[in-house]
Write an enzyme that holds these catalytic residues in place. Structure first.
Site, PDB file in Angstrom:
ATOM      1  N   ALA A 235       0.839  -1.194   0.000  1.00 19.41           N
ATOM      2  CA  ALA A 235       0.000   0.000   0.000  1.00 19.41           C
ATOM      3  C   ALA A 235       0.875   1.246   0.000  1.00 19.41           C
ATOM      4  O   ALA A 235       2.069   1.190   0.302  1.00 19.41           O
ATOM      5  CB  ALA A 235      -0.911  -0.016   1.226  1.00 19.41           C
TER       6      ALA A 235
ATOM      7  N   GLY B 288      -0.623  -5.192   0.259  1.00 20.61           N
ATOM      8  CA  GLY B 288      -1.707  -4.995  -0.694  1.00 20.61           C
ATOM      9  C   GLY B 288      -1.391  -5.561  -2.058  1.00 20.61           C
ATOM     10  O   GLY B 288      -2.293  -5.955  -2.801  1.00 20.61           O
TER      11      GLY B 288
ATOM     12  N   GLU C 288      -2.310  -9.074  -1.836  1.00 17.03           N
ATOM     13  CA  GLU C 288      -3.774  -9.138  -1.745  1.00 17.03           C
ATOM     14  C   GLU C 288      -4.425  -8.927  -3.118  1.00 17.03           C
ATOM     15  O   GLU C 288      -5.474  -9.509  -3.407  1.00 17.03           O
ATOM     16  CB  GLU C 288      -4.277  -8.116  -0.726  1.00 17.03           C
ATOM     17  CG  GLU C 288      -3.935  -8.520   0.712  1.00 17.03           C
ATOM     18  CD  GLU C 288      -4.331  -7.468   1.737  1.00 17.03           C
ATOM     19  OE1 GLU C 288      -5.081  -7.797   2.666  1.00 17.03           O
ATOM     20  OE2 GLU C 288      -3.880  -6.306   1.598  1.00 17.03           O
TER      21      GLU C 288
ATOM     22  N   GLU D 274       2.442  -6.503   6.977  1.00 19.42           N
ATOM     23  CA  GLU D 274       1.770  -5.416   7.701  1.00 19.42           C
ATOM     24  C   GLU D 274       2.032  -5.458   9.197  1.00 19.42           C
ATOM     25  O   GLU D 274       2.004  -4.424   9.871  1.00 19.42           O
ATOM     26  CB  GLU D 274       0.262  -5.472   7.437  1.00 19.42           C
ATOM     27  CG  GLU D 274      -0.162  -4.992   6.056  1.00 19.42           C
ATOM     28  CD  GLU D 274      -0.119  -6.086   5.011  1.00 19.42           C
ATOM     29  OE1 GLU D 274      -0.618  -5.859   3.906  1.00 19.42           O
ATOM     30  OE2 GLU D 274       0.438  -7.177   5.299  1.00 19.42           O
TER      31      GLU D 274
END
Length: 693
Positions: free
Chosen positions: A66, A105, A108, A128
């Protein structure tokens, strides 16, 4: 080729749409990247000529996570779940083509693609947890469905980057390929998926690997038990575990809601704020305001080390590990042989743990040249002195070194507290002298304080910082003062800890409070580990301190089975009634009356003077930034990263509270608590340490 937006373009190759993200440096999931993926997928789905979609990235990596600069800010552009839904629900197969790293992310996003192709050099992970968070876009719900509960638990609580071959074994990757042919192979794989009419496989619908763990809470209980020490104090690992539990026991959509709620809770908490702060601080510490990239780097190909003791040997290992030839000097053959044996033994212990091979040991040892002749350092580009912590001894060494070392060589001292400028004055080239304060054990500890003398040349400073990076250290540039930054602040805590035990607190009370705060051990347990007799000489001992009395009693720490604590044969510590009585007697002789000392007072008197000293260090310009102080304390002294560092912690609790408490203690205990002028100024201005630029 169609340009979707500034960071995304779409090309169609014989029925396969290739959606390319190009957002340097790491293709982070910024608003622009999310918008580009969403628009590109929609455009490819709407094109009847397109039968499959390949999602790939330009540059050095796949989506590496992210854009954490967006955290805590109002959302802009499409949300990540919206982008994921467009990929997952696409009526045409979407294949992720992974190189570099697919992290957070990025992974993901890959997990909502129907298939995944990866270069063999790629790595995947959900790191994370290292920012005090959990994967907030379905990572904890999809990962266990594809790799199984046990592997998912390890990945989300450790943040491990899994190499692509291992990821393929887990089922996370469908095809491995070479880096150079990733694009072509991903396109070919996409055509194969279409030709074979393979299903649009959604990870969210997989059930067999989580079904095996359903109704078995002991799996999670055992994982918690096995990792209790590693997770101590941290919130994020437990939240990650609960999310994996939700993936096993709840329907997918309910699990997603649980994950989101827990993500938001962590995001708004102090721990994640601290860990995200530290993430940026550990990168900013390398930025030196007055030393630019145009400052020349000095060539360093040969390293010399003076002293083969614990510190010198540990320093040598850092350079041997990085492939530098090292010449190590001692004054006696016995000391030299002992030092070389210790280096080899350390490597052999590492090999037993599977971290290096026997060939690695021999390769590193072959780079080591032991000698009794300092003259053998004449060709060294960098010489590091690691001798006894005595100014006269160090000045003598540098005077001799000045006559031996070649012009242009960097002359470094490993002193932990002495005046680098005074040491430099023993040479005819003070501009070549710098402090390189390694922390013990030097082959393990990550921190390196790079101490800039008054006359140290900028190329010497920049070269030293770059060398630190090459040998795997995190370096902070500091100025000359007693104890530099870390030890200068530590002295404040040590003084108060000693005073507290004479007022009524016992060593194990102080240690417990600091351990519960998050330190790996308290000051008295640390003293026992290091040895109470460091620097102590029986002939000069006068029973004037508790440490001297204990040493006179042969209570010298863990190595003698007794120090502040009593130890059993496995070195397990127990509070010592003998020490308790020694403390009572010593305090009585000084006319002190014992009182009950609260845990709050112990914490404040140990921590707040450190914060205050940090303010003085900033005031004097001995540290560049408050965040540099925090990097030093996290890496060199075990400050819990989930509290950010002493200066961040002060900002968190409020500088006005710190100032008020210091003033109260100053009234009771005197000038040791006198507030720094900078602290008073910041409170008056309503500012924080983090506001200083």
């Amino acid at each position: 080729m169609t340009t979707i937006n500034p960071v995304t373009d779409l090309t169609v190759d014989a029925g396969v749409a290739v959606l390319t993200i190009d957002s340097p440096p790491v293709n982070a999931l910024s608003a622009n990247v999310r918008a580009g993926i969403l628009a590109g997928v929609r455009q490819a789905v709407a094109d009847d000529a397109v039968k499959a979609i390949v999602l790939i990235c330009a540059g050095k990596t796949f989506i590496a996570g992210a854009d954490i600069t967006e955290f805590g800010k109002p959302p802009t552009g499409p949300s990540l779940p919206e982008v994921q839904a467009a990929i997952e629900d696409a009526p045409k197969p979407v294949i992720a083509a992974i190189h570099g790293t697919a992290l957070g992310g990025g992974l993901e996003v890959a997990l909502v693609c129907h298939y995944r192709v990866a270069a063999r050099s790629a790595k995947c992970g959900l790191p994370e947890v290292n920012l005090g968070l959990l994967p907030g876009a379905g990572g904890t719900q999809r990962l266990p469905r594809i790799v199984g509960v046990e592997k998912a638990l390890e990945m989300v609580t450790s943040g491990t980057h899994v190499p692509a071959p291992a990821a393929a074994e887990m089922g996370l990757v469908d095809l491995l390929t070479d880096d150079a042919s990733l694009r072509a192979d991903a396109i070919a794989f996409a055509r194969q998926v279409v030709a074979e009419a393979r299903p649009l496989r959604k990870v969210r619908d997989l059930d067999d690997k989580i079904a095996a763990a359903r109704g078995k809470p002991e799996i999670f209980a055992e994982f918690r038990r096995a990792n209790a020490r590693r997770f101590r104090g941290f919130d994020a690992p437990e939240y990650n575990i609960r999310c994996i539990e939700a993936a096993v026991e709840l329907p997918f959509d309910e699990g997603l809601k649980r994950e989101r709620a827990m993500f938001v809770e962590l995001l708004n908490g102090n721990q994640s704020a601290a860990q995200r702060y530290y993430f940026f601080a550990s990168r900013q510490v390398w930025q030196l305001p007055d030393i630019g990239a145009d400052t020349p780097l000095l060539p360093v190909k040969q390293v010399g080390i003076i002293g083969a003791g614990t510190m010198g040997g540990g320093i040598a290992m850092n350079f041997l590990n990085a492939g530098y030839p090292v010449t190590i000097v001692e004054t006696s053959q016995q000391a030299l042989d002992r030092g070389v044996r210790t280096i080899r033994a350390n490597y052999e212990n590492t090999a037993k743990k599977g971290r290096i091979t026997a060939a690695d040991i021999e390769r590193r040892m072959a780079l080591l040249t032991p000698t009794l002749q300092m003259e053998r350092l004449a060709d060294a580009d960098l010489v590091i002195e690691a001798v006894f912590e005595n100014m006269d001894v160090k000045k003598d060494v540098f005077g001799r070194l000045d006559r031996i070392a070649k012009p242009g060589a960097i002359l470094a001292t490993n002193t932990s507290a002495l005046d680098v400028d005074e040491i430099a004055a023993a040479t005819s080239r003070p501009e070549a002298v710098i402090g390189l304060h390694f922390f013990s054990p030097a082959n393990v500890m990550k921190l390196l304080e790079v101490v800039r003398g008054a006359k140290t040349a900028k190329p010497v400073i920049r070269t030293s910082m770059e060398l630190a990076r090459k040998i795997g250290k995190i370096a902070a540039l500091v100025g000359v003062c007693p104890g530099f930054v870390g030890n200068r602040m530590l002295a404040q805590r040590q003084r108060e800890a000693q005073k507290l035990v004479l007022e009524g607190a016992l060593p194990w009370d102080v240690d417990r409070v600091l351990y519960d705060f998050g330190f790996p051990m308290g000051p008295f347990a640390m003293s026992d580990l290091a040895g109470l007799d460091l620097g102590w000489v029986r002939e000069k001992s006068s029973s004037s301190t508790l440490r001297e009395i204990l040493c006179e009693m042969d209570r010298r720490g863990q190595k003698t089975g007794a120090g502040y604590y009593d130890y059993d044969e496995k070195r397990n510590a127990r509070p010592s009634p003998v020490v308790e009585q020694v403390i009572r007697d010593f305090a009585a002789k000084q006319g002190r009356t014992s009182r009950v000392v609260s845990e709050q007072e112990i914490l404040e008197r140990c921590i707040y003077p450190m914060i205050n000293e940090g303010a003085k260090i900033l005031e004097e310009g001995k540290a560049i930034r408050a965040s540099d102080i925090d990097v030093i304390w996290v890496n060199g002294y075990g400050w819990p990263v989930y509290r950010g560092g002493p200066m961040f912690y002060a900002d968190t609790i409020g500088l006005d509270k710190v100032l008020e408490t210091l003033r109260r203690y100053e009234e009771s205990f005197g000038a040791d608590f006198k507030p720094a002028g900078l602290l008073e100024d910041l409170v008056a201005q309503g500012r924080k340490f983090g506001d200083l630029k």
